[in-house]
Design a protein around this motif. Sequence first.
Motif, PDB file in Angstrom:
ATOM      1  N   ARG A  45     -20.757 116.819 -10.930  1.00  0.00           N
ATOM      2  CA  ARG A  45     -21.791 117.698 -11.477  1.00  0.00           C
ATOM      3  C   ARG A  45     -21.627 119.147 -10.994  1.00  0.00           C
ATOM      4  NH1 ARG A  45     -25.540 114.811  -9.774  1.00  0.00           N
ATOM      5  NH2 ARG A  45     -26.257 116.053  -8.018  1.00  0.00           N
ATOM      6  N   VAL A  46     -21.331 119.341  -9.682  1.00  0.00           N
ATOM      7  CA  VAL A  46     -21.321 120.708  -9.126  1.00  0.00           C
ATOM      8  C   VAL A  46     -19.930 121.273  -8.847  1.00  0.00           C
ATOM      9  CG1 VAL A  46     -23.619 120.402  -8.124  1.00  0.00           C
ATOM     10  CG2 VAL A  46     -21.587 119.946  -6.722  1.00  0.00           C
ATOM     11  N   ARG A  47     -18.896 120.419  -8.914  1.00  0.00           N
ATOM     12  CA  ARG A  47     -17.500 120.852  -8.706  1.00  0.00           C
ATOM     13  C   ARG A  47     -17.310 121.656  -7.419  1.00  0.00           C
ATOM     14  NH1 ARG A  47     -14.006 118.371 -12.518  1.00  0.00           N
ATOM     15  NH2 ARG A  47     -15.458 117.529 -14.037  1.00  0.00           N
ATOM     16  N   PRO A  48     -17.506 121.034  -6.254  1.00  0.00           N
ATOM     17  CA  PRO A  48     -17.330 121.755  -4.990  1.00  0.00           C
ATOM     18  C   PRO A  48     -15.848 121.980  -4.670  1.00  0.00           C
ATOM     19  CG  PRO A  48     -17.735 119.450  -4.556  1.00  0.00           C
ATOM     20  CD  PRO A  48     -17.872 119.627  -6.042  1.00  0.00           C
ATOM     21  N   ASP A  61     -19.099 103.541   2.608  1.00  0.00           N
ATOM     22  CA  ASP A  61     -18.735 104.337   3.775  1.00  0.00           C
ATOM     23  C   ASP A  61     -18.003 105.622   3.366  1.00  0.00           C
ATOM     24  OD1 ASP A  61     -15.595 104.149   4.488  1.00  0.00           O
ATOM     25  OD2 ASP A  61     -16.229 102.272   3.548  1.00  0.00           O
ATOM     26  N   GLY A  62     -18.000 106.594   4.262  1.00  0.00           N
ATOM     27  CA  GLY A  62     -17.462 107.910   3.961  1.00  0.00           C
ATOM     28  C   GLY A  62     -16.003 107.938   3.554  1.00  0.00           C
ATOM     29  N   ILE A  63     -15.175 107.141   4.207  1.00  0.00           N
ATOM     30  CA  ILE A  63     -13.740 107.169   3.890  1.00  0.00           C
ATOM     31  C   ILE A  63     -13.477 106.559   2.522  1.00  0.00           C
ATOM     32  CG2 ILE A  63     -11.451 106.334   4.570  1.00  0.00           C
ATOM     33  CD1 ILE A  63     -12.327 106.654   7.472  1.00  0.00           C
ATOM     34  N   THR A  64     -14.143 105.448   2.209  1.00  0.00           N
ATOM     35  CA  THR A  64     -13.994 104.832   0.886  1.00  0.00           C
ATOM     36  C   THR A  64     -14.487 105.785  -0.197  1.00  0.00           C
ATOM     37  OG1 THR A  64     -14.290 102.633   1.847  1.00  0.00           O
ATOM     38  CG2 THR A  64     -14.583 102.829  -0.533  1.00  0.00           C
ATOM     39  N   ALA A  65     -15.650 106.409   0.045  1.00  0.00           N
ATOM     40  CA  ALA A  65     -16.197 107.363  -0.921  1.00  0.00           C
ATOM     41  C   ALA A  65     -15.265 108.555  -1.094  1.00  0.00           C
ATOM     42  CB  ALA A  65     -17.580 107.837  -0.457  1.00  0.00           C
ATOM     43  N   ALA A  66     -14.689 109.032   0.011  1.00  0.00           N
ATOM     44  CA  ALA A  66     -13.766 110.167  -0.040  1.00  0.00           C
ATOM     45  C   ALA A  66     -12.513 109.827  -0.836  1.00  0.00           C
ATOM     46  CB  ALA A  66     -13.398 110.605   1.376  1.00  0.00           C
ATOM     47  N   GLU A  71      -9.563 110.608  -6.056  1.00  0.00           N
ATOM     48  CA  GLU A  71      -8.983 110.114  -7.316  1.00  0.00           C
ATOM     49  C   GLU A  71      -9.568 110.832  -8.530  1.00  0.00           C
ATOM     50  OE1 GLU A  71      -9.491 105.902  -7.580  1.00  0.00           O
ATOM     51  OE2 GLU A  71      -8.430 105.518  -5.705  1.00  0.00           O
ATOM     52  N   VAL A  72     -10.884 110.991  -8.546  1.00  0.00           N
ATOM     53  CA  VAL A  72     -11.533 111.531  -9.756  1.00  0.00           C
ATOM     54  C   VAL A  72     -11.617 113.056  -9.786  1.00  0.00           C
ATOM     55  CG1 VAL A  72     -12.887 109.434 -10.095  1.00  0.00           C
ATOM     56  CG2 VAL A  72     -13.901 111.337  -8.851  1.00  0.00           C
ATOM     57  N   LEU A  73     -11.552 113.689  -8.598  1.00  0.00           N
ATOM     58  CA  LEU A  73     -11.647 115.150  -8.538  1.00  0.00           C
ATOM     59  C   LEU A  73     -10.659 115.676  -7.486  1.00  0.00           C
ATOM     60  CD1 LEU A  73     -13.330 117.431  -9.869  1.00  0.00           C
ATOM     61  CD2 LEU A  73     -14.848 117.313  -7.881  1.00  0.00           C
TER      62      LEU A  73
END
Length: 201
Positions: A45-48, A61-66, A71-73
Motif C-alpha cells: 500500500r505505501v511502498r516503503p 515471525d519477523g524473518i518469515t514475514a521479511a 519476494e513480493v516487493l
Amino acid sequence: MIRVLLAEDMHMIRAALTALLRLESDLEVVAEVTRGDEIVPAALRVRPDVAIVDIDLPVLDGITAAAHLREVLPTCRILVLTAMGQPGQVRRALSAGIEAFLVKDAPGDRLADAIRRTAAGLRVLDTELVASAMEYGESPLTPREATVLRETARGASAEEIAARLHLSAGTVRNYLTGAITKTGARNKIDAIRIAEDAGWL
C-alpha cells in the motif's frame, strides 16, 4: 526522503522508535504495523524504501514475514531488529537474504545510520552477531521437529499438536523425542530452552 515501514508489536517500543526516527530530517515513517501478517499488505500500500521488522512478531515471525516481503516487493530493503542476538535467528536472517540485522539496544544514531546504509543497498550486520551465528551452526532440527517443539513451548499437548498437524499423537511424541536428542537436552523443557537460546524456533 527515505520512507520507512515499522513493524513492532510492543506499543511503547514502536512509539519510541517512531519518535526517534521523526528527529531525522531524511527519514519518514509511512506505516506502522503490529503483526507479521500485516507487513506485506501495508508495504504494498505505501511502498516503503526500508522495512524495520521486529524478529518476534505475533501471527507471523519477523524473518518469515521479511522473506515474504522480499519476494513480493524486492525494491524494499529490510532491517531486522531483535532484543537478543540469537545465533540461529541471525543465520535464518542471512539465509533469507536480509540486508541488515541490528540489536534493539543499539544507540539511536546507529539505527538511523543503519536505515540509511540499508536504503543505499549496503549490508548492515553486527560482526559479533555474525561470528556467533557462524560458530553456533545450523539448526539440527527438521522443520517438523521445530514445529512440534514450538507448539510444545506454547503449551499444546501431543494430542492437540497431532490434531493440528494431522498426525497421530505417537508420531508427535517421536518428533519431540528426536528434538530432545538432537539438541542434547535432558527433557522437552530443556530442549525448548536450548532451541530458543540458539534461535532455532
